[in-house]
Design a protein around this motif. Structure first.
Motif, PDB file in Angstrom:
ATOM      1  N   PHE A 170       0.820  -1.213   0.000  1.00 33.25           N
ATOM      2  CA  PHE A 170       0.000   0.000   0.000  1.00 33.25           C
ATOM      3  C   PHE A 170       0.851   1.259   0.000  1.00 33.25           C
ATOM      4  O   PHE A 170       0.340   2.359  -0.210  1.00 33.25           O
ATOM      5  CB  PHE A 170      -0.933   0.022   1.211  1.00 33.25           C
ATOM      6  N   GLY A 171       2.150   1.117   0.265  1.00 28.08           N
ATOM      7  CA  GLY A 171       3.064   2.253   0.188  1.00 28.08           C
ATOM      8  C   GLY A 171       3.494   2.824   1.519  1.00 28.08           C
ATOM      9  O   GLY A 171       4.010   3.952   1.569  1.00 28.08           O
ATOM     10  N   PHE A 172       3.341   2.062   2.606  1.00 25.36           N
ATOM     11  CA  PHE A 172       3.697   2.543   3.937  1.00 25.36           C
ATOM     12  C   PHE A 172       4.878   1.756   4.503  1.00 25.36           C
ATOM     13  O   PHE A 172       4.978   0.546   4.293  1.00 25.36           O
ATOM     14  CB  PHE A 172       2.495   2.413   4.881  1.00 25.36           C
ATOM     15  N   ARG A 173       5.731   2.485   5.234  1.00 24.72           N
ATOM     16  CA  ARG A 173       6.862   1.826   5.880  1.00 24.72           C
ATOM     17  C   ARG A 173       6.335   0.755   6.830  1.00 24.72           C
ATOM     18  O   ARG A 173       5.380   0.975   7.566  1.00 24.72           O
ATOM     19  CB  ARG A 173       7.713   2.849   6.646  1.00 24.72           C
ATOM     20  N   ASP A 174       6.994  -0.397   6.828  1.00 22.45           N
ATOM     21  CA  ASP A 174       6.474  -1.540   7.577  1.00 22.45           C
ATOM     22  C   ASP A 174       7.542  -2.067   8.534  1.00 22.45           C
ATOM     23  O   ASP A 174       8.726  -1.757   8.423  1.00 22.45           O
ATOM     24  CB  ASP A 174       6.053  -2.649   6.602  1.00 22.45           C
ATOM     25  N   LEU A 256      -5.994  10.842   4.575  1.00 25.75           N
ATOM     26  CA  LEU A 256      -6.971   9.816   4.914  1.00 25.75           C
ATOM     27  C   LEU A 256      -6.309   8.448   4.971  1.00 25.75           C
ATOM     28  O   LEU A 256      -6.597   7.649   5.874  1.00 25.75           O
ATOM     29  CB  LEU A 256      -8.114   9.815   3.904  1.00 25.75           C
ATOM     30  N   ALA A 257      -5.411   8.169   4.043  1.00 29.37           N
ATOM     31  CA  ALA A 257      -4.685   6.894   4.071  1.00 29.37           C
ATOM     32  C   ALA A 257      -3.887   6.769   5.364  1.00 29.37           C
ATOM     33  O   ALA A 257      -3.882   5.708   6.010  1.00 29.37           O
ATOM     34  CB  ALA A 257      -3.753   6.790   2.864  1.00 29.37           C
ATOM     35  N   ALA A 258      -3.202   7.857   5.750  1.00 31.43           N
ATOM     36  CA  ALA A 258      -2.421   7.836   6.987  1.00 31.43           C
ATOM     37  C   ALA A 258      -3.317   7.647   8.203  1.00 31.43           C
ATOM     38  O   ALA A 258      -2.955   6.954   9.159  1.00 31.43           O
ATOM     39  CB  ALA A 258      -1.615   9.124   7.110  1.00 31.43           C
ATOM     40  N   GLY A 267       6.510   6.602   7.781  1.00 33.45           N
ATOM     41  CA  GLY A 267       6.652   5.912   9.060  1.00 33.45           C
ATOM     42  C   GLY A 267       6.348   6.727  10.293  1.00 33.45           C
ATOM     43  O   GLY A 267       6.147   6.172  11.367  1.00 33.45           O
ATOM     44  N   ALA A 268       6.340   8.057  10.195  1.00 33.71           N
ATOM     45  CA  ALA A 268       6.102   8.888  11.375  1.00 33.71           C
ATOM     46  C   ALA A 268       4.718   8.611  11.959  1.00 33.71           C
ATOM     47  O   ALA A 268       3.725   8.616  11.226  1.00 33.71           O
ATOM     48  CB  ALA A 268       6.228  10.371  11.016  1.00 33.71           C
ATOM     49  N   ASP A 277       7.201  13.312   9.001  1.00 29.21           N
ATOM     50  CA  ASP A 277       8.500  13.803   9.461  1.00 29.21           C
ATOM     51  C   ASP A 277       9.537  12.682   9.369  1.00 29.21           C
ATOM     52  O   ASP A 277       9.447  11.681  10.092  1.00 29.21           O
ATOM     53  CB  ASP A 277       8.364  14.285  10.905  1.00 29.21           C
ATOM     54  N   PRO A 278      10.562  12.817   8.508  1.00 27.85           N
ATOM     55  CA  PRO A 278      11.580  11.757   8.385  1.00 27.85           C
ATOM     56  C   PRO A 278      12.294  11.464   9.696  1.00 27.85           C
ATOM     57  O   PRO A 278      12.749  10.336   9.918  1.00 27.85           O
ATOM     58  CB  PRO A 278      12.552  12.325   7.336  1.00 27.85           C
ATOM     59  N   ALA A 279      12.402  12.458  10.568  1.00 21.55           N
ATOM     60  CA  ALA A 279      13.081  12.239  11.846  1.00 21.55           C
ATOM     61  C   ALA A 279      12.328  11.261  12.741  1.00 21.55           C
ATOM     62  O   ALA A 279      12.895  10.712  13.686  1.00 21.55           O
ATOM     63  CB  ALA A 279      13.268  13.572  12.566  1.00 21.55           C
ATOM     64  N   LEU A 280      11.048  11.051  12.455  1.00 20.41           N
ATOM     65  CA  LEU A 280      10.223  10.149  13.262  1.00 20.41           C
ATOM     66  C   LEU A 280       9.864   8.876  12.510  1.00 20.41           C
ATOM     67  O   LEU A 280       8.957   8.149  12.903  1.00 20.41           O
ATOM     68  CB  LEU A 280       8.935  10.863  13.689  1.00 20.41           C
ATOM     69  N   ALA A 281      10.604   8.585  11.448  1.00 23.80           N
ATOM     70  CA  ALA A 281      10.252   7.469  10.569  1.00 23.80           C
ATOM     71  C   ALA A 281      10.194   6.129  11.293  1.00 23.80           C
ATOM     72  O   ALA A 281       9.400   5.262  10.937  1.00 23.80           O
ATOM     73  CB  ALA A 281      11.241   7.383   9.408  1.00 23.80           C
TER      74      ALA A 281
END
Length: 447
Positions: A170-174, A256-258, A267-268, A277-281
């Motif tokens: 789906f395109g989300f960090r796992d 909405l996806a998030a 990933g945040a 936020d990449p810092a919170l990935a």
């Protein structure tokens, strides 16, 4: 008084318990029938020499193996010993009761599965192969297929995987929110550190008991774990098209996806950030009750909030009591994706003449299938009334018909917005309950 530190017998535990082999980005899973018990024992005696233990830190390849209850019987395990395993494992994933609690109905009914169902060959074992790249995997496959041929064991099906660089289809960090396991080298906050007995037989669990002790004492169960394997095909095109029809604007579509996932694509966590936020990935040290009690930032029905409610559920939300309950239902996830990535933009274009299958080979480890995997699936994911909701099943994987197809999002002003008629975006294509024995038990089964 604090409990004494546990020492896991990592030399006897299969390596998949200790690590997910993240640096071994290529993988393939071979389903075996083991119809001929003598051939199965010949093969197991040969393959056990290459099985990776929890002490190993492989940089090139890893091999693990697990068996269904039928597979153990075919290898020659006495029925009276098999009955000491859990009822869920012995009777399998496709009973009428389990179909209901797992949501395996309609297109996901076991009769429609490609493997593991009543219409397909009975699975006896799964050989899990991991390698640092595709070239190394090809060599490992050649080696392991040679052992199978020499022993006279046929491969029913080869399940391939894809390296999507840490993202699911789906395109989300796992793979971010994994529990820390007592006795392993990687340590974390006490609230997220789970007793070893929740995942490995022969050790104290979160209830203060040794899981399935009668099974452990005969030498077959100790240092083993139950492995749940489900092939989940993901309708990526349908997911993004539904979101587009619900909100239209690309930014709102991503939001909405998030909200449905509970994290931004990178990933945040929504509980910590209103942007990707990449810092919170890879942030994982947070809770919900004090920061976001009613789900204004991260809706209560979001996927990651259901699978790991942290401190948000009774009894005593926001306290150690809530965290203690949560720790009794954690899973060690070891899944791999398959199929190629499909961006939201590509998903919204015209359908391809031949759509490629993509999804997740969901694999998890637990010491109690009913209290861990099945509880999470039934009580947290498929339950439309989870945590005070009314008609909201999990928006990603939950059963959405004839009920559960609503997704509710609270606001700071107290007004809730909803999207309705959320379709089911995953279809179960196969599955089985396996047992991942300790290495000494593998040697015993081979004889």
């Amino acid at each position: 008084m604090a409990a004494a530190p546990v020492t896991l017998e990592l030399g006897d535990v299969q390596g998949l318990v200790a690590r997910g082999y993240g640096s071994l980005t290529a993988a393939s899973f071979l389903l075996l029938g083991l119809e001929d018990g003598a051939a199965g024992r010949r093969w197991l005696a040969a393959v056990v020499k290459s099985v990776t233990s929890g002490e190993d830190r492989p940089d090139a390849r890893a091999v693990n193996v697990a068996f269904t209850s039928l597979g153990l019987l075919r290898l020659g395990l006495a029925d009276e010993l098999l009955q000491r395993f859990s009822n869920e494992f012995v009777h399998g994933m496709t009973t009428e009761h389990r179909r209901r609690i797992l949501g395996d109905v309609g297109e996901s009914a076991p009769e429609n599965w490609d493997w593991g169902g009543p219409s397909s060959e009975a699975v006896g074992a799964v050989l899990l192969l991991y390698a640092r790249d595709n070239s190394e995997l090809a060599g490992l496959l050649e080696e392991q297929l040679g052992l199978l041929v020499d022993a006279g064991v046929e491969v029913q099906r080869k399940l391939d995987t894809s390296n999507l660089d840490g993202f699911e289809p789906f395109g989300f960090r796992d793979g971010i929110s994994q529990p820390f396991v007592e006795g392993l080298s990687k340590s974390g906050p006490a609230g997220q550190t789970v007793r070893a007995g929740e995942f490995v037989l022969g050790y104290v669990n979160e209830h203060g008991h040794v899981t399935d002790e009668p099974l452990v004492t005969d030498g077959i169960g100790r240092n083993g774990s139950y492995l749940v394997f489900r092939q989940l095909e993901q309708d990526v095109r349908g997911f993004w098209r539904y979101l587009d029809s619900a909100v239209g604007h690309p930014t709102e579509r991503t939001t909405l996806a998030a909200k449905m996932v509970g994290r931004w694509p990178g990933g945040a966590p929504l509980a910590l950030s209103d942007r990707d936020d990449p810092a919170l990935a890879e942030a994982n040290d947070f809770a919900y009750f004090h920061e976001d009690p009613v789900g204004v930032r991260c809706p209560v029905g979001a996927h990651v909030r259901r699978t790991n409610p942290r401190d948000s559920l009774d009894p005593g939300p926001g306290t150690d009591r809530s965290l203690a309950i949560n720790r009794r239902h954690r899973l060690l996830r070891r899944g791999r994706e398959y199929g190629q990535a499909l961006s939201p933009e590509a998903a919204l274009t015209e359908s391809l003449a031949r759509e490629e299958a993509r999804g997740l080979h969901f694999i998890c480890l637990n010491a109690n299938i009913a209290r861990q995997f099945e509880f999470v699936q039934d009580t947290w994911l498929n339950n439309p009334k989870f945590a005070g909701l009314y008609d909201d099943s999990d928006p990603l994987v939950g059963q959405s018909a004839p009920y559960g197809g609503t997704f509710t999002m609270p606001s700071a002003g107290g007004v809730r917005s909803r999207v309705k008629e959320v379709p089911r975006f995953i279809t179960v294509k196969g599955g089985a309950y396996f047992f991942l024995p300790g290495i000494q038990a593998l040697r015993r089964l081979a004889t």
